[in-house]
Scaffold this motif. Structure first.
Motif, short mmCIF file in Angstrom:
data_model
loop_
_atom_site.label_atom_id
_atom_site.label_comp_id
_atom_site.label_asym_id
_atom_site.label_seq_id
_atom_site.Cartn_x
_atom_site.Cartn_y
_atom_site.Cartn_z
N THR A 40 43.61 5.31 6.73
CA THR A 40 42.16 5.32 6.58
C THR A 40 41.54 3.93 6.60
N GLU A 41 42.35 2.89 6.52
CA GLU A 41 41.85 1.52 6.65
C GLU A 41 41.73 1.08 8.11
N ASN A 43 40.78 1.08 12.19
CA ASN A 43 39.66 1.36 13.09
C ASN A 43 39.90 2.72 13.75
N GLY A 46 38.05 5.44 9.89
CA GLY A 46 37.15 5.15 8.78
C GLY A 46 37.17 3.72 8.32
#
Length: 127
Positions: A40-41, A43, A46
Protein backbone atom coordinates in the motif's frame (compact mmCIF):
# COMPACT_ATOMS: atom_id res chain seq x y z
CA UNK A 1 -16.34 -12.57 -9.90
CA UNK A 2 -12.67 -13.02 -9.56
CA UNK A 3 -9.33 -13.24 -11.21
CA UNK A 4 -7.62 -16.18 -12.83
CA UNK A 5 -3.99 -16.58 -13.91
CA UNK A 6 -3.58 -19.15 -16.64
CA UNK A 7 -1.21 -20.17 -19.44
CA UNK A 8 -1.86 -18.73 -22.88
CA UNK A 9 -1.91 -22.13 -24.54
CA UNK A 10 -5.66 -22.24 -25.34
CA UNK A 11 -6.01 -25.55 -23.46
CA UNK A 12 -8.75 -25.52 -20.81
CA UNK A 13 -7.08 -28.50 -19.12
CA UNK A 14 -3.92 -26.49 -18.34
CA UNK A 15 -3.33 -25.52 -14.70
CA UNK A 16 -4.60 -22.22 -13.40
CA UNK A 17 -4.85 -20.33 -10.14
CA UNK A 18 -7.79 -18.15 -9.17
CA UNK A 19 -8.85 -15.77 -6.44
CA UNK A 20 -11.55 -13.28 -5.65
CA UNK A 21 -10.21 -9.79 -6.25
CA UNK A 22 -9.95 -9.38 -2.48
CA UNK A 23 -8.10 -12.68 -2.19
CA UNK A 24 -5.62 -11.66 -4.90
CA UNK A 25 -5.04 -8.35 -3.14
CA UNK A 26 -4.36 -10.17 0.13
CA UNK A 27 -1.98 -12.56 -1.65
CA UNK A 28 0.00 -9.72 -3.22
CA UNK A 29 0.18 -7.83 0.08
CA UNK A 30 1.52 -10.98 1.74
CA UNK A 31 4.12 -11.48 -1.03
CA UNK A 32 5.20 -7.83 -0.79
CA UNK A 33 5.62 -8.23 2.95
CA UNK A 34 7.76 -11.33 2.33
CA UNK A 35 9.86 -9.15 0.01
CA UNK A 36 10.32 -6.54 2.73
CA UNK A 37 7.97 -3.76 1.72
CA UNK A 38 4.35 -2.71 2.14
CA UNK A 39 2.28 -2.86 -1.04
CA UNK A 40 0.00 0.00 0.00
CA UNK A 41 3.04 2.31 0.12
CA UNK A 42 3.70 1.67 -3.58
CA UNK A 43 2.67 3.87 -6.50
CA UNK A 44 -0.52 2.44 -7.95
CA UNK A 45 -1.59 0.97 -4.61
CA UNK A 46 -2.30 4.16 -2.70
CA UNK A 47 1.25 5.22 -1.93
CA UNK A 48 3.93 7.26 -3.61
CA UNK A 49 6.92 4.94 -3.43
CA UNK A 50 8.21 4.14 -6.91
CA UNK A 51 8.64 0.55 -8.04
CA UNK A 52 12.21 1.19 -9.14
CA UNK A 53 13.06 1.63 -5.43
CA UNK A 54 12.17 -2.03 -4.79
CA UNK A 55 14.37 -4.92 -5.83
CA UNK A 56 12.27 -8.04 -6.34
CA UNK A 57 11.87 -10.50 -9.17
CA UNK A 58 8.18 -10.62 -8.19
CA UNK A 59 7.56 -7.04 -9.42
CA UNK A 60 5.82 -8.20 -12.66
CA UNK A 61 3.23 -10.01 -10.52
CA UNK A 62 3.00 -7.47 -7.73
CA UNK A 63 2.81 -4.38 -9.95
CA UNK A 64 0.29 -5.70 -12.46
CA UNK A 65 -3.30 -4.54 -12.95
CA UNK A 66 -5.72 -7.11 -11.60
CA UNK A 67 -7.15 -8.29 -14.89
CA UNK A 68 -5.76 -5.97 -17.52
CA UNK A 69 -2.37 -5.01 -18.79
CA UNK A 70 0.25 -7.04 -20.57
CA UNK A 71 0.55 -10.79 -20.25
CA UNK A 72 3.69 -11.96 -18.50
CA UNK A 73 6.32 -13.55 -20.73
CA UNK A 74 7.80 -16.97 -20.14
CA UNK A 75 11.08 -15.22 -19.22
CA UNK A 76 9.29 -13.16 -16.54
CA UNK A 77 7.67 -16.33 -15.22
CA UNK A 78 11.06 -18.07 -15.12
CA UNK A 79 12.59 -15.14 -13.23
CA UNK A 80 9.86 -15.26 -10.56
CA UNK A 81 9.96 -19.02 -9.96
CA UNK A 82 13.09 -19.22 -7.76
CA UNK A 83 11.82 -16.51 -5.42
CA UNK A 84 8.36 -18.06 -5.10
CA UNK A 85 9.98 -21.44 -4.41
CA UNK A 86 12.19 -19.85 -1.74
CA UNK A 87 9.16 -18.21 -0.10
CA UNK A 88 7.37 -21.56 -0.14
CA UNK A 89 10.38 -23.29 1.45
CA UNK A 90 10.66 -20.60 4.14
CA UNK A 91 6.98 -20.49 5.04
CA UNK A 92 5.89 -24.14 4.93
CA UNK A 93 6.64 -24.53 8.62
CA UNK A 94 4.21 -21.66 9.39
CA UNK A 95 1.16 -23.73 8.43
CA UNK A 96 -0.57 -23.65 11.82
CA UNK A 97 -2.38 -20.43 10.85
CA UNK A 98 -5.22 -20.97 8.33
CA UNK A 99 -4.45 -17.66 6.58
CA UNK A 100 -0.81 -18.65 6.15
CA UNK A 101 -1.91 -22.09 4.91
CA UNK A 102 -4.04 -20.34 2.26
CA UNK A 103 -1.12 -18.13 1.16
CA UNK A 104 1.18 -21.17 1.00
CA UNK A 105 -1.36 -22.94 -1.21
CA UNK A 106 -1.60 -19.80 -3.39
CA UNK A 107 2.19 -19.88 -3.83
CA UNK A 108 2.12 -23.61 -4.66
CA UNK A 109 -0.56 -23.15 -7.29
CA UNK A 110 1.20 -20.09 -8.73
CA UNK A 111 4.45 -22.04 -9.03
CA UNK A 112 2.63 -24.81 -10.91
CA UNK A 113 1.15 -22.34 -13.40
CA UNK A 114 4.38 -20.37 -13.87
CA UNK A 115 6.41 -23.54 -14.36
CA UNK A 116 3.88 -24.72 -16.98
CA UNK A 117 4.21 -21.37 -18.82
CA UNK A 118 8.00 -21.71 -18.83
CA UNK A 119 7.97 -25.35 -19.92
CA UNK A 120 5.46 -24.71 -22.72
CA UNK A 121 6.97 -21.30 -23.62
CA UNK A 122 3.62 -19.51 -23.34
CA UNK A 123 2.57 -16.28 -21.69
CA UNK A 124 0.82 -15.99 -18.33
CA UNK A 125 -2.57 -14.37 -18.80
CA UNK A 126 -4.49 -12.35 -16.21
CA UNK A 127 -8.20 -12.78 -16.81
Amino acid sequence: MGLMLFPGDDDVASPDVSWSYTGFSMFRKWLAQAEGFTLTEMNGFGGERQWRSVSTTLAPLLNHPDDDGPDLTPAQCAAMLPRLEAILDQRQSDDSDPVIRRRIEDVRESITVLRFCVDKDVELIFG
